[in-house]
Design a protein around this motif. Structure first.
Motif, short mmCIF file in Angstrom:
data_model
loop_
_atom_site.label_atom_id
_atom_site.label_comp_id
_atom_site.label_asym_id
_atom_site.label_seq_id
_atom_site.Cartn_x
_atom_site.Cartn_y
_atom_site.Cartn_z
N UNK A 17 -18.32 -3.30 -0.56
CA UNK A 17 -17.89 -2.23 0.35
C UNK A 17 -17.26 -2.84 1.60
N UNK A 18 -17.90 -3.90 2.12
CA UNK A 18 -17.34 -4.57 3.30
C UNK A 18 -15.94 -5.11 2.99
N UNK A 19 -15.77 -5.64 1.78
CA UNK A 19 -14.47 -6.20 1.40
C UNK A 19 -13.38 -5.13 1.50
N UNK A 20 -13.67 -3.94 0.96
CA UNK A 20 -12.65 -2.89 0.98
C UNK A 20 -12.34 -2.43 2.40
N UNK A 21 -13.39 -2.29 3.20
CA UNK A 21 -13.17 -1.90 4.60
C UNK A 21 -12.31 -2.97 5.30
N UNK A 22 -12.70 -4.22 5.10
CA UNK A 22 -12.01 -5.32 5.79
C UNK A 22 -10.58 -5.50 5.28
N UNK A 23 -10.36 -5.25 3.98
CA UNK A 23 -8.99 -5.37 3.45
C UNK A 23 -8.06 -4.40 4.14
N UNK A 24 -8.54 -3.17 4.32
CA UNK A 24 -7.73 -2.17 5.01
C UNK A 24 -7.44 -2.61 6.43
N UNK A 25 -8.44 -3.10 7.10
CA UNK A 25 -8.27 -3.52 8.50
C UNK A 25 -7.34 -4.72 8.60
N UNK A 26 -7.54 -5.66 7.67
CA UNK A 26 -6.78 -6.91 7.79
C UNK A 26 -5.30 -6.71 7.48
N UNK A 27 -4.98 -5.81 6.56
CA UNK A 27 -3.56 -5.57 6.28
C UNK A 27 -2.88 -4.93 7.50
N UNK A 28 -3.58 -3.95 8.09
CA UNK A 28 -2.99 -3.30 9.28
C UNK A 28 -2.87 -4.31 10.42
N UNK A 29 -3.91 -5.10 10.61
CA UNK A 29 -3.88 -6.05 11.74
C UNK A 29 -2.88 -7.17 11.48
N UNK A 31 -0.28 -7.30 9.52
CA UNK A 31 1.13 -6.95 9.38
C UNK A 31 1.65 -6.22 10.63
N UNK A 32 0.82 -5.38 11.20
CA UNK A 32 1.30 -4.58 12.33
C UNK A 32 0.68 -4.97 13.66
N UNK A 33 -0.38 -5.79 13.61
CA UNK A 33 -1.01 -6.24 14.85
C UNK A 33 -1.81 -5.16 15.54
N UNK A 34 -2.27 -4.16 14.76
CA UNK A 34 -3.02 -3.05 15.37
C UNK A 34 -4.51 -3.17 14.97
N UNK A 35 -5.39 -3.10 15.98
CA UNK A 35 -6.84 -3.06 15.69
C UNK A 35 -7.20 -1.59 15.47
N UNK A 36 -7.18 -1.17 14.23
CA UNK A 36 -7.28 0.25 13.87
C UNK A 36 -8.77 0.66 13.80
N UNK A 37 -9.35 0.93 14.98
CA UNK A 37 -10.79 1.23 15.04
C UNK A 37 -11.18 2.50 14.29
N UNK A 38 -10.21 3.41 14.15
CA UNK A 38 -10.54 4.69 13.49
C UNK A 38 -10.68 4.54 11.97
N UNK A 39 -10.45 3.33 11.48
CA UNK A 39 -10.47 3.12 10.02
C UNK A 39 -11.80 3.56 9.39
N UNK A 40 -12.91 3.23 10.04
CA UNK A 40 -14.22 3.60 9.49
C UNK A 40 -14.40 5.11 9.44
N UNK A 41 -13.99 5.79 10.48
CA UNK A 41 -14.17 7.25 10.53
C UNK A 41 -13.28 7.93 9.50
N UNK A 42 -12.04 7.42 9.34
CA UNK A 42 -11.14 7.98 8.33
C UNK A 42 -11.71 7.72 6.93
N UNK A 43 -12.31 6.54 6.75
CA UNK A 43 -12.93 6.22 5.45
C UNK A 43 -14.03 7.22 5.13
N UNK A 44 -14.84 7.53 6.15
CA UNK A 44 -15.93 8.48 5.92
C UNK A 44 -15.41 9.88 5.65
N UNK A 45 -14.24 10.21 6.26
CA UNK A 45 -13.61 11.50 5.97
C UNK A 45 -13.37 11.60 4.46
N UNK A 46 -12.89 10.51 3.87
CA UNK A 46 -12.66 10.49 2.42
C UNK A 46 -13.94 10.70 1.65
#
Lengths: 286, 406
Positions: A17-29, A31-46
């Motif tokens: 589970x950590x791998x999938x969360x981190x993969x999403x974060x690492x691609x955004x960071x 490639x785009x240099x954005x620390x996308x903190x809302x990623x966890x909340x959006x994941x929980x929305x799903x």
């Protein structure tokens, strides 16, 4: 020995589970240099979405999951288009503040839409497999398998497709990518869609293995960033290794030292790794 | 003309007298405050408690309210979410007292938050009725304006230890929210009695209130080969322990101290995963163990809120009826000290759902503590079934409680 193997197996499931969360974060960071903190909340929305579809609407789990993944891609694209794109060329602090605001907003939306109660996605997976004395519950097995498939699919996409090449080109040198004719405006959209889809998959896993509740997404994103740092910022193999290392370390710490300090011990390991490899386990030296 | 004016004057006097009388018998509003965990992990206890107070208030109002002389008081319940957090609870109670004018404070599901309010309530012109919070020290501080409907955790833990020893177990592994003092207190009392019966606790594994993955601790426990498992904690993490213990093949009898309803457990674990689990707790609401009032409560609660009441929710329901009786006995809603004094002299209200053991004929002892019987409940075919009462001597425990200073 059996206990050790069992603890590692326990850790691999949560590490997936950590791998999938981190993969999403690492691609955004990366490639785009954005620390996308809302990623966890959006994941929980799903995760919540799958719960509502399955538990309230009677939709099959096998249909609800792809629906949530597709909705997740759409939500990811919208977030990029509406929230981050307007500040793409502004100071980094703007995107940082937007990320924080977005986290609060998505948490609030989750609370309004789905309530404050914890929810567990009903899967019906009650079987337990035993291999050489090591027990693996059915849900955990599927989590590990699904995470493996998603990691392979993502790697194949990034490494083996034209779009993947374009993403890597933008990550390496945006200006050069523009000169080579890459449509750099569409890349962030694709990256966010892909990242959010992985996050939604992680949210479904959390909801099936454990529970989704207000605050869980924030806790997951903290773990995700820890993995990111541990594995190396922007490194996809680093996110995979880092996620598994964190999951297994937590399980071993809780099993052999003290469950009360499992989070502390996991972060101590992270700090120790960074003392010797400041760029993370698989991050490139600068 | 004179006669007509005399009649007219007589009629006017009669109307004036009647209207004066009506004005004297005014319907008044009595604000009752509830501070409880309405969100967060403890909401599984707090929300049912808040609803139970609401239900009882509606019943009292429907029955005409509380009549004191010529006044009739209709109850208005104001509920605040304290999230089981000490700071939030202190703020909630301050708002209830200072802003809303509430003198009577009910609810209080959780010990940390309750302890914080208890630390200053003695200085307030108010009466605090504590529900599900089981930390012992709440009723050992000599607070005159505080009573509690739920017995302390160690009162039940000792009875549980005797019961588990009587089952022939010798090596019990404990897993629970042991950083929460009343759970630790339950386990301490359990261990004292269990060791007397010849058993030993082989390990104490802790989990946090928000933890949901207890497989590392259970794997460790499995390797120790205990002959029974004791699970103490909130419903949700406890349900995950029961589910994951089955998933890990930990095939030993499982005992617990959780007070969760069937509905709450089934959100996490399947009935098959719960089968055979014991819950060793005060004899709270289950349809098998309750009387006529309990069955009526269950029915009315379910009809009113669309969900079944949790087993511990009647602690709060009974608070409101005890308060009503105390107000009637004191003859005032203004004098909080008189109401607090009357509470300690009350017999058990006839509407009470829990099976209280009166001390010297009174619902609350000199410490402000009420006692229920303790019971062993077992999950059988999808429901908690009351199996037997556990040995509990309320008078002895009351004396013990009186001997504790602070």
């Amino acid at each position: 020995m059996l206990e050790l193997v069992q603890q590692i197996t326990n850790g691999v499931a949560i590490g997936s589970v950590y791998v999938l969360i981190a993969l999403g974060l690492t691609t955004v960071f990366g490639i785009l240099g954005i620390a996308h903190f809302a990623h966890g909340s959006v994941s929980m929305f799903g995760g919540y979405l799958v719960y509502v579809l399955v538990a309230s609407q009677g939709v099959s789990l096998w249909l609800a999951i792809p629906v949530a993944l597709i909705v997740g891609m759409g939500v990811g694209g919208l977030i990029e288009f509406l929230a981050y794109r307007p500040v793409r060329n502004a100071n980094h602090i703007n995107a940082f503040i937007i990320a924080l605001g977005l986290t609060m907003m998505v948490e609030g939306i989750n609370l309004q839409l789905f309530g404050a109660d914890q929810v567990v996605i009903p899967t019906g997976f009650d079987r337990v497999f035993e291999i050489a004395g090591v027990t693996i519950p059915e849900t955990r097995l599927y989590v590990i398998l699904a995470a493996t498939v998603l990691v392979i699919a993502m790697t194949a996409f990034v490494e083996g497709t034209k779009t993947g090449q374009a993403i890597r080109a933008v990550a390496q040198n945006r200006d050069a990518a523009i000169l080579m004719g890459v449509n750099v405006r569409s890349i962030p959209l694709i990256v966010f869609a892909m990242s959010t889809m992985l996050g939604v998959a992680a949210g479904v896993m959390v909801g099936s293995l454990f529970a989704i509740a207000p605050g869980v997404g924030e806790a997951m994103v903290v773990k995700g960033f820890a993995v990111l740092i541990l594995g190396g910022l922007g490194s996809i193999p680093g996110a995979i290794i880092g996620g598994l290392v964190l999951g297994v370390t937590e399980a071993l710490a809780a099993g052999f030292l003290s469950s009360a300090y499992k989070d502390v011990i996991a972060f101590v390991v992270m700090i120790v790794v960074l003392l010797f490899r400041p760029q993370g386990l698989l991050g490139g030296a600068k | 003309m004179k006669r007509r004016s005399t009649i007219g004057a007589g009629l006017a006097a009669a109307v004036l007298a009647a209207s004066t009388s009506l004005a004297g018998a005014a319907e008044k509003d009595l604000v009752v405050g509830v501070s409880d965990a309405l969100t967060g992990p403890a909401a599984v206890y707090g929300v049912p408690q808040a609803r139970a107070v609401e239900l009882a208030a509606e019943e009292v109002n429907a029955a005409g309210g509380i009549r004191l002389g010529e006044d009739t008081y209709k109850i208005t319940v104001l509920s605040y979410d304290d999230k089981a957090n000490p700071t939030e609870a202190s703020n909630s109670v301050r708002k209830l007292i200072d802003r809303d004018g509430a003198r009577f404070l009910l609810g209080f599901c959780c010990s940390g938050a309750t302890g914080a309010v208890a630390s200053f309530i003695q200085n307030e012109d108010a009466v605090m009725l504590v529900g599900n919070a089981a930390e012992r020290s709440i009723t050992t501080r000599g607070i005159d304006n505080l009573v509690r409907t739920r017995p302390p955790a160690d009162y039940t833990g000792a009875a549980a230890g005797t019961f588990v020893a009587s089952k022939g177990h010798k090596r019990v592994a404990v897993i629970g929210a042991l950083e929460t003092s009343f759970y630790a207190m339950y386990v301490d009392a359990f261990e004292r009695e269990f060791v007397k019966g010849g058993g030993e606790i082989v390990t104490r594994e802790a989990f946090g209130l928000k933890d949901r993955d207890m497989s590392p601790q259970l794997t460790k426990i499995r390797a120790l080969e205990p002959d029974a498992l004791l699970v103490v904690g909130y419903v949700e993490p406890a349900a995950f322990v029961y589910r994951q213990s089955v998933e890990l093949g930990l095939d030993v009898p499982r005992y617990g101290f959780t007070s969760g309803s069937e509905e709450q457990f089934l959100r996490v674990a399947s009935s098959e995963q719960m089968e055979g689990v014991w819950d060793l707790r005060p004899t709270e609401l289950t349809l098998q163990s309750t009387g006529e009032t309990g069955r009526a409560y269950h029915e009315n609660f379910t009809a009113r809120f669309g969900v079944q009441p949790s087993p511990s929710s009647p602690y709060a329901y009974d608070q409101l009826y005890a308060l009503r009786d105390a107000i009637l006995k004191a003859g005032t809603v203004e004098d909080a000290a008189a109401v607090a004094k009357a509470l300690r002299e009350l017999p058990v209200p006839k509407e009470a759902v829990m099976q209280y053991i009166p001390i010297d004929g009174r619902m609350f002892d000199g410490n402000g503590q009420a006692y229920t019987t303790n019971g062993a409940f077992q999950w059988q075919d999808g429901a908690w079934v009351f199996v037997q009462e556990l040995p509990s001597v309320a008078e002895d425990y009351s004396r013990f409680l009186s001997s504790i200073d602070g």
